[in-house]
Each structure stands twice: as structure tokens, then as C-alpha cells.
Scaffold this motif. Structure first.
Motif, short mmCIF file in Angstrom:
data_model
loop_
_atom_site.label_atom_id
_atom_site.label_comp_id
_atom_site.label_asym_id
_atom_site.label_seq_id
_atom_site.Cartn_x
_atom_site.Cartn_y
_atom_site.Cartn_z
N LEU A 43 1.09 -1.19 0.01
CA LEU A 43 0.03 0.00 0.15
C LEU A 43 0.58 1.84 0.10
O LEU A 43 0.03 2.28 -0.27
N GLY A 44 2.01 1.00 -0.08
CA GLY A 44 3.04 2.58 0.54
C GLY A 44 2.83 2.73 1.99
O GLY A 44 2.16 2.35 2.73
N TRP A 45 4.05 3.66 1.62
CA TRP A 45 4.64 4.09 3.47
C TRP A 45 3.38 4.66 3.46
O TRP A 45 3.16 4.78 5.61
N GLN A 50 -1.33 5.53 8.09
CA GLN A 50 -2.11 6.48 7.81
C GLN A 50 -3.73 4.96 8.44
O GLN A 50 -4.10 5.35 10.00
N ASN A 51 -3.28 4.02 7.88
CA ASN A 51 -4.03 2.68 8.28
C ASN A 51 -3.90 2.86 10.09
O ASN A 51 -4.98 2.46 10.92
N LEU A 52 -2.88 2.66 9.91
CA LEU A 52 -1.86 2.27 11.70
C LEU A 52 -2.30 3.48 12.26
O LEU A 52 -2.76 3.50 14.06
N TRP A 53 -2.62 4.96 11.96
CA TRP A 53 -2.79 6.17 13.14
C TRP A 53 -4.43 5.66 13.32
O TRP A 53 -4.26 5.56 14.37
N ILE A 54 -5.03 5.26 12.68
CA ILE A 54 -6.70 5.53 12.76
C ILE A 54 -6.83 4.87 13.63
O ILE A 54 -7.51 4.57 14.34
N ALA A 55 -6.77 2.75 13.32
CA ALA A 55 -6.32 1.92 13.94
C ALA A 55 -6.25 1.91 15.36
O ALA A 55 -6.72 2.25 16.45
N ALA A 56 -4.69 2.70 16.04
CA ALA A 56 -4.14 2.93 17.19
C ALA A 56 -5.06 3.68 17.71
O ALA A 56 -5.29 4.20 19.19
N ALA A 57 -5.62 5.54 17.33
CA ALA A 57 -5.80 6.11 18.30
C ALA A 57 -7.64 5.71 18.04
O ALA A 57 -7.92 6.24 19.27
N ILE A 58 -8.33 4.63 17.63
CA ILE A 58 -9.59 3.90 18.09
C ILE A 58 -8.98 3.19 19.40
O ILE A 58 -10.31 3.38 20.19
N GLU A 59 -7.93 3.03 19.28
CA GLU A 59 -7.97 1.91 20.68
C GLU A 59 -7.58 2.60 22.05
O GLU A 59 -6.57 1.84 22.84
N SER A 60 -6.75 3.95 21.46
CA SER A 60 -5.91 4.48 22.68
C SER A 60 -6.58 5.92 23.27
O SER A 60 -6.91 6.52 22.44
N ASP A 61 -5.86 6.24 24.32
CA ASP A 61 -5.53 8.25 24.51
C ASP A 61 -4.89 8.97 23.77
O ASP A 61 -5.12 10.05 23.46
N SER A 144 -5.43 11.13 21.00
CA SER A 144 -5.74 10.17 19.60
C SER A 144 -6.78 10.94 19.38
O SER A 144 -7.80 10.34 17.91
N GLU A 145 -8.03 11.08 20.29
CA GLU A 145 -9.09 12.01 19.62
C GLU A 145 -9.36 13.15 18.78
O GLU A 145 -9.63 13.73 17.82
N ASN A 146 -7.76 13.46 18.39
CA ASN A 146 -8.12 14.55 17.18
C ASN A 146 -7.22 14.19 16.58
O ASN A 146 -7.40 14.22 15.01
N VAL A 147 -6.15 12.75 17.04
CA VAL A 147 -5.74 12.00 15.12
C VAL A 147 -6.97 11.88 14.36
O VAL A 147 -6.51 11.44 13.14
N LEU A 148 -7.84 11.58 15.17
CA LEU A 148 -9.35 10.71 14.46
C LEU A 148 -9.79 11.50 13.82
O LEU A 148 -11.18 12.23 12.99
N LYS A 149 -9.85 13.33 13.90
CA LYS A 149 -10.40 14.07 13.27
C LYS A 149 -9.96 14.28 12.29
O LYS A 149 -9.94 15.24 10.98
N ALA A 150 -7.88 14.13 12.21
CA ALA A 150 -7.60 14.76 11.33
C ALA A 150 -7.34 13.97 9.75
O ALA A 150 -6.69 14.45 8.52
N TYR A 151 -7.68 11.91 10.31
CA TYR A 151 -7.38 11.37 9.38
C TYR A 151 -8.57 11.51 8.31
O TYR A 151 -9.21 11.03 9.80
N PRO A 152 -8.95 10.67 7.98
CA PRO A 152 -7.40 10.18 6.63
C PRO A 152 -6.64 11.49 5.61
O PRO A 152 -8.15 12.52 6.27
N ILE A 153 -6.31 11.74 5.67
CA ILE A 153 -5.71 12.38 5.08
C ILE A 153 -5.36 12.28 3.31
O ILE A 153 -4.27 11.31 3.13
N SER A 154 -5.71 12.94 2.53
CA SER A 154 -5.70 12.62 0.84
C SER A 154 -4.29 12.37 0.56
O SER A 154 -3.09 13.34 0.60
N THR A 155 -3.72 11.70 -0.54
CA THR A 155 -2.71 12.07 -1.54
C THR A 155 -2.73 12.92 -2.14
O THR A 155 -3.58 13.83 -2.58
N LEU A 156 -1.57 13.54 -3.01
CA LEU A 156 -2.26 15.01 -3.88
C LEU A 156 -2.03 14.53 -4.96
O LEU A 156 -2.22 13.22 -5.26
N SER A 157 -2.37 15.18 -5.59
CA SER A 157 -3.15 15.05 -7.43
C SER A 157 -2.59 15.56 -7.46
O SER A 157 -2.52 15.65 -9.10
#
Length: 203
Positions: A43-45, A50-61, A144-157
Motif C-alpha cells: 500500500l505504500g508508506w 495512516q491505517n495504523l494511525w486510525i486503528a491505534a487512535a480508536i484503541e488509545s488515548d 488520539s481524539e484529534n488524530v481521528l479528526k485529522a485523518y484520513p488525509i488524501s494523497t496529492l493530486s
């Protein structure tokens, strides 16, 4: 070696062609703090991170990313957790950073976007990148609550699709709260001559 007792390390292998995942899974079997799994396809770096950020934020403070060339010192988590607890309006705690090159070591503290700035001033400071090591906040501890607001982030066009998406991530985090910077060096980034961090094209 972290002094802070209550943490987990999540490892995601991005469809490597070698035995990286097997090695990580065997280690995770020996230490409950570690979890390891793999992507079905590469999937690329950024998407993997990003998938890890979101998953971790759901499970943590609080959560943070630990790239391939980062070495967190034993007080990294405990110091930054204390900062975020003491500063309830802060969404991000930035560590002091030791930058090790083949010929020198430079310490840095990213304080320019920290403190009681309003969201516009904070965003403009981040966008201008008028300080070296502007990427330090991305390596900090995030609420974590702010990570869930900031992500996901779109790749550049345009151009390199993932170029400087860490800068975009820092900027978006700045929309949701203040930054605070530790006065202690809490991790080292090692820049090898052939590493991605040293060879990245900043065009």
C-alpha cells in the motif's frame, strides 16, 4: 526499554517479499506489548501509516508513529504523556530531537508552532517551514481524539503523490489544538547516507 508501562507497539508489514513479517510475529509471541500483521498487498508508506494511525487512535488515548530511523529514549512516552495530561488543550506533544549524521550530531527543539498561538498563526508557521527539522511534530505524541479528526488525509493530486504528507498531517493536527514542546531530548533520528530520509528529493 520505555519507562512508561502501559503501551503497545503495532507493526504492519507492507507485503514484504522476505521473512520480515514472520520475524516480527515470532517476536510478538514472546512479548504481549507487540502486535504484528501484514498487508495483503503493498500500500505504500503513507497509506500503511495512516491505517495504523486510525486503528491505534480508536484503541488509545495517545498514539505516535515510530519510523524506521527513529530511536526513542526510555522516557519518550512518559515525558510526553505527562505534557499532554498537564496541557488539556494541547493535541500534540513534540519531543526534543537528536539528529545523527555520519559526520555530526545536531540537537533541535521545534518550538515555533508551540504555545498559545491561534489556529491561523499556528497554521502559517507550519506552512512556511522556516525552521530546519520542521518534521519533528510528526514524530511526537498525539492525542488520539484529534488524530481521528485529522485523518484520513488524501494523497496529492500532482507530482510525487505522498511528498510531504507528514507536513499536511501536522497542519491538520494544528487545526484541533495547541502544540507543546518538551525541553528534553527524547529521541534520535539517524540519517544514513543511503537512507530514505537522507536521499529524499525536496524539489
Amino acid at each position: 526499554a520505555q519507562e512508561y508501562p502501559n503501551f503497545e507497539i503495532w507493526i504492519c508489514d507492507d507485503a514484504s517479499s522476505d521473512d520480515t513479517l514472520e520475524i516480527c510475529q515470532k517476536y510478538a509471541e514472546k512479548d504481549r506489548r507487540f502486535k504484528a500483521w501484514g498487508n495483503d498487498k503493498n500500500l505504500g508508506w503513507f497509506k500503511t501509516s495512516q491505517n495504523l494511525w486510525i486503528a491505534a487512535a480508536i484503541e488509545s488515548d495517545f498514539c505516535f508513529t515510530n519510523p524506521h530511523d527513529d530511536l526513542p529514549y526510555p522516557t519518550y512516552i512518559s515525558e510526553l504523556v505527562s505534557l499532554l495530561i498537564s496541557q488539556p488543550n494541547a493535541c500534540l506533544a513534540i519531543p526534543g530531537m537528536e539528529n545523527e549524521y555520519h559526520d555530526q550530531t545536531i540537537s533541535s527543539f521545534y518550538t515555533h508552532a508551540s504555545g498559545d498561538l491561534n489556529v491561523i498563526d499556528r497554521t502559517m508557521v507550519i506552512i512556511h517551514r522556516n525552521i530546519h527539522y520542521w518534521w519533528a511534530p510528526f514524530h511526537g505524541l498525539h492525542r488520539s481524539e484529534n488524530v481521528l479528526k485529522a485523518y484520513p488525509i488524501s494523497t496529492l493530486s500532482f507530482g510525487e503523490k505522498e511528498f510531504s504528507l507528514d507536513l499536511v498531517a501536522i497542519m491538520k493536527m494544528g487545526f484541533y489544538g495547541q502544540f507543546v514542546t518538551s525541553d528534553k531530548i527524547l529521541f534520535k533520528k539517524v540519517y544514513k547516507k543511503k537512507s530514505v530520509s537522507a536521499r529524499w528529493s525536496h524539489g
